[in-house]
Design a protein around this motif. Sequence first.
Motif, PDB file in Angstrom:
ATOM      1  N   VAL A  57      34.577   8.050  26.363  1.00 24.18           N
ATOM      2  CA  VAL A  57      34.780   9.405  25.997  1.00 24.18           C
ATOM      3  C   VAL A  57      33.650  10.300  26.624  1.00 24.18           C
ATOM      4  CG1 VAL A  57      35.312  11.186  24.378  1.00 24.18           C
ATOM      5  CG2 VAL A  57      35.787   8.681  24.114  1.00 24.18           C
ATOM      6  N   THR A  58      34.079  11.411  27.637  1.00 25.49           N
ATOM      7  CA  THR A  58      33.205  12.284  28.144  1.00 25.49           C
ATOM      8  C   THR A  58      33.707  13.599  27.520  1.00 25.49           C
ATOM      9  OG1 THR A  58      33.170  11.174  30.122  1.00 25.49           O
ATOM     10  CG2 THR A  58      32.488  13.551  30.251  1.00 25.49           C
ATOM     11  N   ALA A  83      33.409  15.433  35.218  1.00 25.26           N
ATOM     12  CA  ALA A  83      33.496  14.935  34.163  1.00 25.26           C
ATOM     13  C   ALA A  83      34.728  13.614  34.527  1.00 25.26           C
ATOM     14  CB  ALA A  83      34.149  15.714  33.071  1.00 25.26           C
ATOM     15  N   GLY A  84      34.801  13.673  35.779  1.00 27.18           N
ATOM     16  CA  GLY A  84      35.792  12.708  36.129  1.00 27.18           C
ATOM     17  C   GLY A  84      37.375  12.874  35.710  1.00 27.18           C
ATOM     18  N   MET A 138      31.760   4.374  34.690  1.00 28.44           N
ATOM     19  CA  MET A 138      32.400   4.166  33.538  1.00 28.44           C
ATOM     20  C   MET A 138      33.549   5.327  33.354  1.00 28.44           C
ATOM     21  SD  MET A 138      29.430   3.321  30.777  1.00 28.44           S
ATOM     22  CE  MET A 138      30.432   3.729  29.185  1.00 28.44           C
ATOM     23  N   ARG A 139      33.299   6.497  33.909  1.00 28.18           N
ATOM     24  CA  ARG A 139      34.301   7.604  34.077  1.00 28.18           C
ATOM     25  C   ARG A 139      35.477   7.428  34.744  1.00 28.18           C
ATOM     26  NH1 ARG A 139      30.100  12.533  34.615  1.00 28.18           N
ATOM     27  NH2 ARG A 139      29.274  12.500  32.543  1.00 28.18           N
ATOM     28  N   ASN A 140      36.271   6.441  34.309  1.00 27.63           N
ATOM     29  CA  ASN A 140      37.684   5.830  34.940  1.00 27.63           C
ATOM     30  C   ASN A 140      38.429   5.453  33.857  1.00 27.63           C
ATOM     31  OD1 ASN A 140      39.231   5.276  36.903  1.00 27.63           O
ATOM     32  ND2 ASN A 140      38.474   3.175  37.086  1.00 27.63           N
ATOM     33  N   ASN A 141      39.681   5.939  33.552  1.00 30.01           N
ATOM     34  CA  ASN A 141      40.687   5.659  32.696  1.00 30.01           C
ATOM     35  C   ASN A 141      39.961   6.033  31.374  1.00 30.01           C
ATOM     36  OD1 ASN A 141      43.363   4.964  32.106  1.00 30.01           O
ATOM     37  ND2 ASN A 141      42.686   2.868  31.286  1.00 30.01           N
TER      38      ASN A 141
END
Length: 391
Positions: free
Chosen positions: A268-269, A300-301, A240-243
Amino acid sequence: MANNILKHPRINLLINIVLSLLIAINGFYLIFPVLINALFLLPDKFETFNSWENTLSVFDLFEIPQFALGCALIFAAIGLTMRTRAAWFFSLIILFFTCTYASLTTIQSHWLMPYSFTLILVLILRFKFYNKHSIIAGSYFALTGMILLLFYAVFGVLYMGSQFKPALTDMPSAFYFSLVTMSTVGYGDIVPYTQDARFFTLTVIILGITFFTASLSGVISFVTDGGFKQIIHSRRIQNMRNNHYIIAGASPLAISLYQGLKDRKMVVTVIVNKESAHTFPADTDIVIGDPSNTECLLKAGANKAKYILALRNDDSDNVFIILAAKEVIGEQTKIISLVNSSSNLQKIKRVQPDMLFSLQLLGSELLIRTLNNDPIDNKLVTDLFFGHIDT
């Protein structure tokens, strides 16, 4: 007062280290006399080697299991430092068999049994402290237990080779019988016919079942306590940590912004320091670490993020976050920074974030214009918000 002291993390860690050392001392005590015996007697026996039974006859009947128990206690002590439930369970089993061994011998039984029993009680009382679950630790103890049991079984069989029908005098036959007995298959082609051999075979069966059960319980507890769920959740989060949006900080502004983005279905991260208290919701994707550290940002990407927002209460912290982010961000990633003090606005501009905003500047300027009845429009608010107007 005493309970609070015992619950302190450092005190708990110290108690754990001392307990591990005490268990290791127990193991070394069991191993040492066997090693001394082997060091002085085995070389001469191997020079005139004619059979395993004759060579191993230099040992007392209980010295082979004594050596195996000593090694197991040392491995258990090492494992306890990891605070895993598997290490705790493994240590209890080995200490229980140590007590059993002490009750069957007269050399060490005057202190070994109460000493081991005391360690068992302490481990039971500290059950809640060993609350970590690891499939790696479980596999480590399962493998260690099986190797030690195999050592005990093979050399025990060779020690009593003539007490089986047919006699077991070579390593391959002893290895075959040990594996068949440990797995409780029991083909019946090799049979112990003396009381000592039958008792020995019984111990191998019981230990085999025990270690298999312990290994299985470690895997089951890992599954039932959410270990696999955590792995799946972690991988889902990574995907999910993309864009996505990365918020560095736990200030009231950061929390409000997080809630606003989540209300709009954004991914959100959040990055917060280990010692920082925060009020983010329980299901927040949180990375614990220093947001000015590139490894933490990558975790955190940051290289795939849409925006990185430096929202710490300290402007110097935000500057370091900007500098670290510039090293790892992707081509499309934008960096936005909060300016807590308007006096630091020009300084933060020097590190060239893509955008910066000053709530202090915005609030004071809007209030002044309102008091003076000066015109206020959307462009003015935007310019003030992002520090595009020098006041």
